[in-house]
Design a protein around this motif. Structure first.
Motif, mmCIF file in Angstrom:
data_model
loop_
_atom_site.group_PDB
_atom_site.id
_atom_site.type_symbol
_atom_site.label_atom_id
_atom_site.label_comp_id
_atom_site.label_asym_id
_atom_site.label_seq_id
_atom_site.Cartn_x
_atom_site.Cartn_y
_atom_site.Cartn_z
ATOM 1 N N MET A 1 37.587 34.064 39.733
ATOM 2 C CA MET A 1 37.934 35.452 39.556
ATOM 3 C C MET A 1 38.842 35.571 38.342
ATOM 4 S SD MET A 1 37.917 38.619 40.561
ATOM 5 C CE MET A 1 37.182 38.489 42.174
ATOM 6 N N TYR A 2 38.353 36.266 37.346
ATOM 7 C CA TYR A 2 39.200 36.536 36.190
ATOM 8 C C TYR A 2 40.179 37.642 36.577
ATOM 9 C CZ TYR A 2 40.688 37.671 31.492
ATOM 10 O OH TYR A 2 41.459 37.894 30.378
ATOM 11 N N LEU A 3 41.467 37.375 36.439
ATOM 12 C CA LEU A 3 42.472 38.337 36.900
ATOM 13 C C LEU A 3 42.652 39.510 35.951
ATOM 14 C CD1 LEU A 3 45.190 36.005 38.450
ATOM 15 C CD2 LEU A 3 43.183 37.053 39.510
ATOM 16 N N GLY A 4 42.211 39.384 34.707
ATOM 17 C CA GLY A 4 42.381 40.463 33.740
ATOM 18 C C GLY A 4 41.141 41.321 33.571
ATOM 19 N N LEU A 5 40.461 41.641 34.657
ATOM 20 C CA LEU A 5 39.260 42.481 34.582
ATOM 21 C C LEU A 5 39.607 43.847 33.996
ATOM 22 C CD1 LEU A 5 37.702 41.684 38.082
ATOM 23 C CD2 LEU A 5 36.888 40.916 35.861
ATOM 24 N N THR A 14 39.974 40.643 44.589
ATOM 25 C CA THR A 14 40.127 39.542 45.542
ATOM 26 C C THR A 14 40.539 40.072 46.906
ATOM 27 O OG1 THR A 14 40.675 37.958 43.818
ATOM 28 C CG2 THR A 14 41.410 37.428 46.053
ATOM 29 N N ARG A 15 41.511 40.971 46.933
ATOM 30 C CA ARG A 15 41.950 41.550 48.219
ATOM 31 C C ARG A 15 40.784 42.220 48.939
ATOM 32 N NH1 ARG A 15 46.272 41.902 45.264
ATOM 33 N NH2 ARG A 15 47.064 43.877 44.701
ATOM 34 N N ARG A 16 39.982 42.957 48.190
ATOM 35 C CA ARG A 16 38.837 43.652 48.798
ATOM 36 C C ARG A 16 37.799 42.663 49.331
ATOM 37 N NH1 ARG A 16 37.632 49.198 45.536
ATOM 38 N NH2 ARG A 16 39.792 49.907 45.430
ATOM 39 N N ILE A 29 38.663 31.195 42.989
ATOM 40 C CA ILE A 29 39.585 30.493 42.095
ATOM 41 C C ILE A 29 40.037 31.499 41.045
ATOM 42 C CG2 ILE A 29 39.876 28.619 40.434
ATOM 43 C CD1 ILE A 29 37.573 27.164 41.905
ATOM 44 N N ALA A 30 41.320 31.765 40.996
ATOM 45 C CA ALA A 30 41.872 32.677 39.990
ATOM 46 C C ALA A 30 41.827 32.001 38.627
ATOM 47 C CB ALA A 30 43.310 33.035 40.348
ATOM 48 N N VAL A 31 41.420 32.766 37.607
ATOM 49 C CA VAL A 31 41.411 32.280 36.231
ATOM 50 C C VAL A 31 42.188 33.288 35.400
ATOM 51 C CG1 VAL A 31 39.973 31.767 34.222
ATOM 52 C CG2 VAL A 31 39.189 31.121 36.503
ATOM 53 N N THR A 32 43.218 32.803 34.701
ATOM 54 C CA THR A 32 44.088 33.701 33.953
ATOM 55 C C THR A 32 44.824 32.977 32.842
ATOM 56 O OG1 THR A 32 45.903 35.294 34.184
ATOM 57 C CG2 THR A 32 45.992 33.340 35.581
ATOM 58 N N ALA A 33 45.289 33.742 31.879
ATOM 59 C CA ALA A 33 46.141 33.191 30.830
ATOM 60 C C ALA A 33 47.603 33.230 31.264
ATOM 61 C CB ALA A 33 45.954 33.976 29.539
ATOM 62 N N ALA A 42 51.344 35.591 43.190
ATOM 63 C CA ALA A 42 50.608 36.846 43.397
ATOM 64 C C ALA A 42 49.131 36.579 43.670
ATOM 65 C CB ALA A 42 50.777 37.764 42.188
ATOM 66 N N ALA A 43 48.556 35.607 42.965
ATOM 67 C CA ALA A 43 47.141 35.280 43.175
ATOM 68 C C ALA A 43 46.912 34.743 44.586
ATOM 69 C CB ALA A 43 46.676 34.266 42.132
ATOM 70 N N PHE A 44 47.770 33.834 45.025
ATOM 71 C CA PHE A 44 47.610 33.288 46.378
ATOM 72 C C PHE A 44 47.887 34.362 47.429
ATOM 73 C CE2 PHE A 44 48.052 29.136 44.198
ATOM 74 C CZ PHE A 44 46.881 28.557 44.672
ATOM 75 N N ASN A 45 48.851 35.218 47.190
ATOM 76 C CA ASN A 45 49.137 36.303 48.138
ATOM 77 C C ASN A 45 47.971 37.287 48.239
ATOM 78 O OD1 ASN A 45 51.640 35.303 48.840
ATOM 79 N ND2 ASN A 45 52.766 36.631 47.449
ATOM 80 N N ALA A 46 47.229 37.451 47.168
ATOM 81 C CA ALA A 46 46.062 38.343 47.177
ATOM 82 C C ALA A 46 44.882 37.723 47.908
ATOM 83 C CB ALA A 46 45.662 38.701 45.746
ATOM 84 N N GLY A 47 44.921 36.391 48.103
ATOM 85 C CA GLY A 47 43.841 35.729 48.825
ATOM 86 C C GLY A 47 43.093 34.683 48.034
#
Length: 68
Positions: A1-5, A14-16, A29-33, A42-47
């Protein structure tokens, strides 16, 4: 999941996905800069199930995908 959509942030998507019974089992898997500790939390808290920062280490990302 790219976090900067562009339209919705990846954390909201991710939450949805994790809120729906038919998609909550899909590993994300969160992907971000953003490499700050609070971004990871925040990524883990979102799921998100895992987290990877850019620039991507593709062999490591491939290993994570296979493990999940």
């Amino acid at each position: 999941m790219y976090l900067g959509l562009p339209d919705r942030d990846g954390l909201e998507v991710t939450r949805r996905l994790k809120a729906e019974p038919y998609t909550r089992h899909i590993p994300i898997i969160a992907v971000t800069a953003h490499a700050r500790a609070q971004d990871r939390v925040a990524a883990f808290n979102a799921g998100c199930d895992d987290y990877e920062t850019k620039p991507l280490d593709f062999p490591l990302l491939h290993t994570k995908i296979r493990l999940w």
